[in-house]
Structure formats: C-alpha cells, structure tokens
Design a protein around this motif. Structure first.
Motif, PDB file in Angstrom:
ATOM      1  N   LEU A  95       0.842  -1.191   0.000  1.00 17.48           N
ATOM      2  CA  LEU A  95       0.000   0.000   0.000  1.00 17.48           C
ATOM      3  C   LEU A  95       0.877   1.242   0.000  1.00 17.48           C
ATOM      4  O   LEU A  95       1.977   1.218   0.543  1.00 17.48           O
ATOM      5  N   PRO A  96       0.403   2.351  -0.630  1.00 15.49           N
ATOM      6  CA  PRO A  96      -0.956   2.574  -1.120  1.00 15.49           C
ATOM      7  C   PRO A  96      -1.161   2.295  -2.606  1.00 15.49           C
ATOM      8  O   PRO A  96      -2.086   2.843  -3.207  1.00 15.49           O
ATOM      9  N   ARG A  97      -0.327   1.438  -3.212  1.00 13.04           N
ATOM     10  CA  ARG A  97      -0.534   1.115  -4.634  1.00 13.04           C
ATOM     11  C   ARG A  97      -0.629  -0.397  -4.790  1.00 13.04           C
ATOM     12  O   ARG A  97       0.321  -1.117  -4.507  1.00 13.04           O
ATOM     13  N   ASP A 102      -9.654  -1.249 -10.882  1.00 16.34           N
ATOM     14  CA  ASP A 102     -10.754  -0.667 -10.115  1.00 16.34           C
ATOM     15  C   ASP A 102     -11.882  -1.693  -9.963  1.00 16.34           C
ATOM     16  O   ASP A 102     -12.199  -2.432 -10.913  1.00 16.34           O
ATOM     17  N   ALA A 122      -4.589   7.264   2.607  1.00 19.30           N
ATOM     18  CA  ALA A 122      -4.356   6.874   1.215  1.00 19.30           C
ATOM     19  C   ALA A 122      -4.510   5.366   1.045  1.00 19.30           C
ATOM     20  O   ALA A 122      -5.023   4.890   0.028  1.00 19.30           O
ATOM     21  N   ARG A 125      -8.185   4.581   0.860  1.00 14.63           N
ATOM     22  CA  ARG A 125      -8.741   4.986  -0.442  1.00 14.63           C
ATOM     23  C   ARG A 125      -8.382   3.960  -1.514  1.00 14.63           C
ATOM     24  O   ARG A 125      -9.184   3.680  -2.408  1.00 14.63           O
ATOM     25  N   GLU A 126      -7.185   3.381  -1.414  1.00 10.55           N
ATOM     26  CA  GLU A 126      -6.784   2.358  -2.371  1.00 10.55           C
ATOM     27  C   GLU A 126      -7.601   1.084  -2.182  1.00 10.55           C
ATOM     28  O   GLU A 126      -8.004   0.443  -3.168  1.00 10.55           O
ATOM     29  N   ARG A 129     -10.770   1.724  -3.842  1.00 10.73           N
ATOM     30  CA  ARG A 129     -10.665   1.731  -5.305  1.00 10.73           C
ATOM     31  C   ARG A 129     -10.818   0.336  -5.888  1.00 10.73           C
ATOM     32  O   ARG A 129     -11.473   0.151  -6.928  1.00 10.73           O
TER      33      ARG A 129
END
Length: 269
Positions: A95-97, A102, A122, A125-126, A129
């Motif tokens: 995280l955050p990627r 989606d 963040a 939010r990920e 998503r």
C-alpha cells in the motif's frame, strides 16, 4: 509514494517471516473469522487480503470457497502465505498502490495492516478503489491505550530505561488518527465508506514466556527493533524485567495469559 515510516517498516520486517510465525502470528490470527464475517466473505466471492503476513486470512477465505488474492510487502511473508493458501493468487505489493483494477473485488480485508503504513488514509482509499460498489471492506488495528498483555513488552523496555532508536521514525503527526472506535470509524468514513461500524475485540492470548520473548529477541516488529538495537547488557536487563512482569500473567503450567484489545472496523464501498 513511500514515506520514511514505510521505508522503516520494510527494513523492520525484512527476513522476519519465520520469526513472526513462531511468535506473534497466532496472536494476530485471532480476529480472522470476525473479519471474514464482517466482509461477508462467502463461496464464490472475489476477496483480497492486504498485508497477508503468513496467510491466515487468505487460507481461511479459501476454506470458505472464495476466490482469493493476497499481497504483502515482504517476500518472506509472500512465500509463507503462498504455502498456507496454495489456491490463492499471492503477490508482492505494498500500500498505497495495489496491482489490481478498479472494482475488482467483492470484499477486501486488512488484518492489522494499517498499523504498518505511512499513509493510512491513502491506503484506505486504495482499498476502496479495488472494491466494487456495494462491496465490503474490513480492517483491524491495535487499540490505544494498549491492553495489559499487549503493553507487557513495552513495560519491560521502559523499566530498563531503553528508548526508541532514531532509525525507527514514528508515523507523521498529520497522518495519525485516534486509535479508538470513533477515530477508526471516522477514518473509514473519510475514505468514502458508508454504513461504517467499529467494534472493540477483546481476548486473552495464551502463550509461553519463551515464545513471547522469541519475537522481540529476533527483532520482530517495532518492539523487537527497539530491543535488538540495545547493547547486550541492556537487552539482558529488558529480559529480566520481562520475566519479572510475566508473573502477573502466568497461569497453571506456566502459561502466559495476555489480555489484548483490537479495533475492527468495516463498511461498504
């Protein structure tokens, strides 16, 4: 973007999968059934386990018949999780990627992962998503103030006069949040989740003095990094205080009974 806290966490956990599995993993597995229930994980559901560690959630979700993906930032944990849940798609990611599209999952679960990220908002939010609209997200963190059993090792460190080393940065103040039911619920609400509920989970973790000391002695987690960064005399003093403090928690047969408390929050994407 990786923060100084994130980079410190990567160093802290590097190569620690086996030592974690032998010490703190059983403690952290306690909320697993509750998390899966809160996320409405059932047969056929597409489920993501973020910060899978040794794979306890991934394995339990597979047992429910879910289609499971799992990620962790530490290669050793990925290897452990892949062994624990061979049916799951286990990947190295932090995280955050996350490497997912989606709205890819019906449910996303993160067991204590928010304790280990430099940007918890963040991160949430990920998670939102990658969750489909109407899907469920469920996460845990440790409650503050800590329960008596959770505070035991820290009390031993404090009694020895040891301090947190400079190479272990705290979470940036602007990223922190109250580790309370209200604070955790607000964090999920700020990430855009609805129908948020946060409960406190309380349980007694049963272990032994030797098992509980093995984690910090090996450098596992922040407490372990604090312990192992001291000189040998201070480490011995910490252990002496630890053994003395254990007397208050020792039951029949030398079993340590350690009260713990965590916050479990869940909501709808």
């Amino acid at each position: 973007m990786q923060t100084a806290f994130d980079e410190s966490e990567r160093r802290t956990w590097a190569g620690q999968a086996d030592a974690y599995a032998a010490s703190f993993a059983k403690l952290c597995a306690y909320p697993v059934p509750r998390l899966l229930d809160a996320a409405e994980v059932r047969e056929g559901a597409r489920v993501l386990d973020v910060g899978t560690g040794t794979g306890s959630i991934a394995a339990a979700a597979c047992e429910r018949g879910a289609r499971v993906a799992a990620v962790d930032a530490e290669p050793g944990m990925v290897a452990c999780a892949a062994q624990a849940a061979p049916e799951a798609d286990v990947r190295l990611a932090a995280l955050p990627r996350l490497p997912f599209a989606d709205h890819e999952f019906d449910a996303v679960v993160g067991n204590f992962v928010l304790n280990h990220v430099g940007r918890p908002r963040a991160a949430l939010r990920e998670l939102r998503r990658v969750t489909r609209p109407g899907g469920r997200i469920a996460v845990t963190i440790w409650a503050v103030p800590a329960a008596a059993g959770q505070a035991l090792l820290g009390r031993a460190v404090q009694a020895a006069g040891a301090s947190r080393p400079a190479h272990l940065p705290a979470l940036a103040p602007e990223e922190d949040f109250p580790r309370t039911e209200q604070g955790m619920a607000a964090l999920l609400g700020d990430a855009g989740l609805s129908d948020v509920v946060c409960d406190t989970l309380v349980w007694d973790h049963r272990t032994t003095l030797e098992e509980w000391w093995s984690g910090p002695a090996a450098g596992v987690a922040t407490i372990g990094q604090i312990v192992t960064s001291q000189n040998p005399l201070v480490i011995a003093e910490i252990k002496d205080h630890f053994e003395s403090l254990c007397a208050d928690f020792t039951g029949p047969g030398g079993v340590l009974v350690l009260p713990h408390a965590a916050l479990m929050a869940h909501g709808q994407a």
